[in-house]
Design a protein around this motif. Structure first.
Motif, short mmCIF file in Angstrom:
data_model
loop_
_atom_site.label_atom_id
_atom_site.label_comp_id
_atom_site.label_asym_id
_atom_site.label_seq_id
_atom_site.Cartn_x
_atom_site.Cartn_y
_atom_site.Cartn_z
N UNK A 1 41.83 40.09 40.35
CA UNK A 1 40.72 41.04 40.26
C UNK A 1 39.91 40.67 39.03
N UNK A 2 38.60 40.48 39.21
CA UNK A 2 37.75 40.19 38.06
C UNK A 2 36.44 40.95 38.18
N UNK A 3 35.78 41.14 37.05
CA UNK A 3 34.51 41.83 37.08
C UNK A 3 33.94 42.02 35.70
N UNK B 1 34.39 32.17 36.38
CA UNK B 1 33.70 32.49 37.62
C UNK B 1 32.18 32.52 37.40
N UNK B 2 31.73 33.13 36.30
CA UNK B 2 30.31 33.17 35.99
C UNK B 2 29.72 31.77 35.88
N UNK B 3 30.47 30.88 35.26
CA UNK B 3 29.98 29.52 35.05
C UNK B 3 29.72 28.82 36.38
N UNK C 1 38.59 35.67 30.32
CA UNK C 1 38.46 34.22 30.48
C UNK C 1 38.17 33.82 31.93
N UNK C 2 38.91 34.41 32.85
CA UNK C 2 38.74 34.05 34.26
C UNK C 2 37.34 34.45 34.72
#
Length: 575
Positions: free
Chosen positions: A381-383, A419-421, A414-415
């Motif tokens: 889960x990321x956001x 993902x943004x990159x 960090x994750x």
């Protein structure tokens, strides 16, 4: 790619893409940029597909470097072409083969497979490059009199065959000249633009509002689809698009306050009031029409304050998919504000993501086993949150509090930064691996919380029924009542019709499971046969009545878009 390969590395194509080649049309984005998978991801792919390095020693697909060449007649008469030249200018009516093919296909793998195999069909007779709303209105009026089919090309990122010129006619390419800001109103926080303006141009104008418009502060639209760099505002609006930050900023229909269309029955202009009770909402009727009612010319959008310094990033690992779902639902239903980006990956996608974003090479990988998290079960889960700094901070804290309550392990931000990159560059990987016969495409749908697990299981079961197929799934747009499920399927297919049959099977599975046919990709011609079955006969009849009102001679994007002009024998209903 973060590090050089230690072992065998396929000869990913790094060469120059000839300007008038097939590859220059089907390749994603910047012709000089590629993105091969990192070595750990390449190794994972081999395991998933049951192949070896030998399968990646030679290109299995045509690289598409030949100059575009085909023999399809121009069906427009010279007086008709002369009329178009009088409207837009001599240089902005083009009938050469490359121009015609460049607007004929979108970016679904069905399009790409046809182009790699030099299968050229359904091209316009001429491509027009309008500059003003008035020019488009004149074009539509002339075509209505002459019964000439009209298609529209915005950014070309359609994955539903939305731009394909099945009936010939003309295509309006809005990229070249119809891409300007019309008006900026800081008091009302509104911006009006021509429909062909691209995502980066619009966002840059809003970010630079102080210098460009004399505004008091910077602004943002908050709309960032994965196709952001190569899609247009008009495309977002007519397909009901959603951006990756939609959980906070909303989808495009939440941002539109006014529209103008040139239709065969006359021009349509809606007002710009934030709310009204003046009968059925014409804006809602027009959005999602995918060029079947008329040409969207001007769009008025509400904007938000640009405050990147308040962004709070987070990521967590849950032990399984059901636990992750429960935590996601609690975050959205607890009325403590919504994160901006909200992405929960299922176990198969989590395994893929850990390699794609470098977690497999970080110290975090050692913690999973120690904490009882098992590969092929755990879910990522990321956001991140946006808004006023205290609101953003509180929203992030609440998401973290809920995640921990459901046993989530913090992976820090960090994750999410990883993902943004890659959030806009990941599609480049598709062309790179497809040179070796590996296709990657996407499907998505909308579900309620109560049927999410059922839809997820049934659609995945069909996707995985094809041997050695990867099926990555995540929820990427989330609401108190449900979510969007997004599938990325990766398999080995070279024949366009074989791909189309497999794709149709996924749509059948989505419809059988009780989900929507599309959350934000639109319908186009590829999904059109399923729409009546999804909506219902009486409901679909309303759309046909609107079509008959705006476009009685069916010149606007004809040939199956939204299934409006399909015979019953070509339609797909629930099985």
């Amino acid at each position: 790619m973060s590090k050089p390969y230690k072992g065998f590395e396929p000869a990913w194509f790094h060469g120059e893409v000839p300007e008038r080649s097939y590859r220059s049309i089907f390749k994603w984005g910047d012709p000089n940029f590629i993105k091969p998978p990192k070595e750990t991801l390449y190794t994972l792919m081999k395991d998933m597909f049951g192949v070896t390095d030998e399968d990646f020693k030679e290109y299995s697909e045509n690289l598409g470097l030949d100059e575009v060449s085909f023999d399809l007649p121009i069906t427009l008469a010279e007086p008709q072409l002369a009329a178009f030249r009088a409207i837009v200018g001599e240089a902005f009516v083009r009938t050469d083969n490359y121009s015609r093919l460049s607007v004929a296909y979108g970016k679904t793998m069905y399009d790409i497979l046809r182009l790699r195999n030099k299968i050229v069909e359904n091209v316009p007779s001429a491509v027009l490059y309008p500059d003003t709303k008035e020019q488009i209105e004149q074009i539509v009026s002339f075509c209505a009199k002459e019964k000439i089919p009209i298609y529209i090309y915005g950014g070309g990122s359609s994955v539903t065959r939305g731009v394909e010129c099945v009936k010939g006619g003309i295509s309006l390419d809005l990229r070249l000249r119809f891409n300007k800001v019309v008006n900026f109103n800081e008091v009302d926080q509104l911006i009006t633009v021509q429909a062909g303006i691209g995502g980066p141009s619009l966002e840059q104008a809003l970010n630079d509002a102080v210098a460009r418009f004399g505004a008091r502060r910077a602004y943002t639209l908050g709309h960032f689809p994965q196709s952001f760099e190569y899609s247009s505002v008009g495309g977002w609006v007519v397909t009901h698009g959603s951006g990756q930050n939609s959980t906070y900023y909303g989808c495009i229909q939440d941002m539109v306050l006014g529209q103008e269309y040139a239709t065969p029955m006359g021009n349509i202009k809606t007002d710009q009031y934030p709310r009204k009770a003046t009968g059925p909402d014409l804006d809602r009727i027009l959005m999602g029409s995918e060029g079947t009612f008329g040409v969207l010319t001007h769009v008025t959008l509400k904007v938000s304050r640009h405050m990147p310094e308040t962004t709070k990033r987070f990521s967590f690992m849950f032990k399984d998919w059901e636990t992750g779902q429960a935590a996601a639902r609690e975050i959205m239903q607890s009325e403590a504000g919504y994160p901006s980006v909200f992405r929960l990956s299922d176990p198969e996608e989590t395994t893929f993501m850990l390699r794609l974003y470098g977690v497999d090479e970080s110290p975090l990988r050692h913690l999973f086993h120690a904490r009882g998290f098992r590969e092929n079960e755990m879910c990522l889960f990321l956001g991140f949150t946006n808004g006023e700094k205290r609101f953003s901070r509180n929203c992030a804290r609440h998401a973290a509090k809920v995640a921990r309550r459901y046993g989530g392990m913090s992976l820090t931000g960090m994750v999410t930064r990883g993902w943004e990159k890659g959030r806009f560059s990941d599609p480049y990987m598709r062309d790179t691996i497809h040179d070796f016969g590996v296709v990657m495409d996407t499907m998505e749908c909308s579900v309620n919380w109560s049927n999410l697990s059922k839809v997820h299981a049934e659609v995945r079961a069909y996707c995985k029924s094809r041997p050695n197929t990867v099926c990555l799934t995540h929820m990427s747009h989330v609401y108190p009542q449900g979510a969007n499920l997004y599938w990325i399927f990766i398999t080995r297919i070279s024949d366009p019709e074989e791909f189309r049959e497999y794709h149709a099977g996924i749509l059948d599975a989505i419809q059988r499971s009780g989900a929507t046919m599309s959350h934000h990709h639109g319908i186009g011609k590829m999904f059109g046969p399923w729409l009546e079955g999804s909506l219902g006969r009486n409901e679909f009849a309303v759309l046909k009545a609107l079509k008959n009102h705006f476009d009685p001679d069916n010149i606007m994007n004809p040939g199956g878009t939204l299934g409006l002009d399909l015979e019953d024998k070509y339609k797909r209903f629930s099985l």
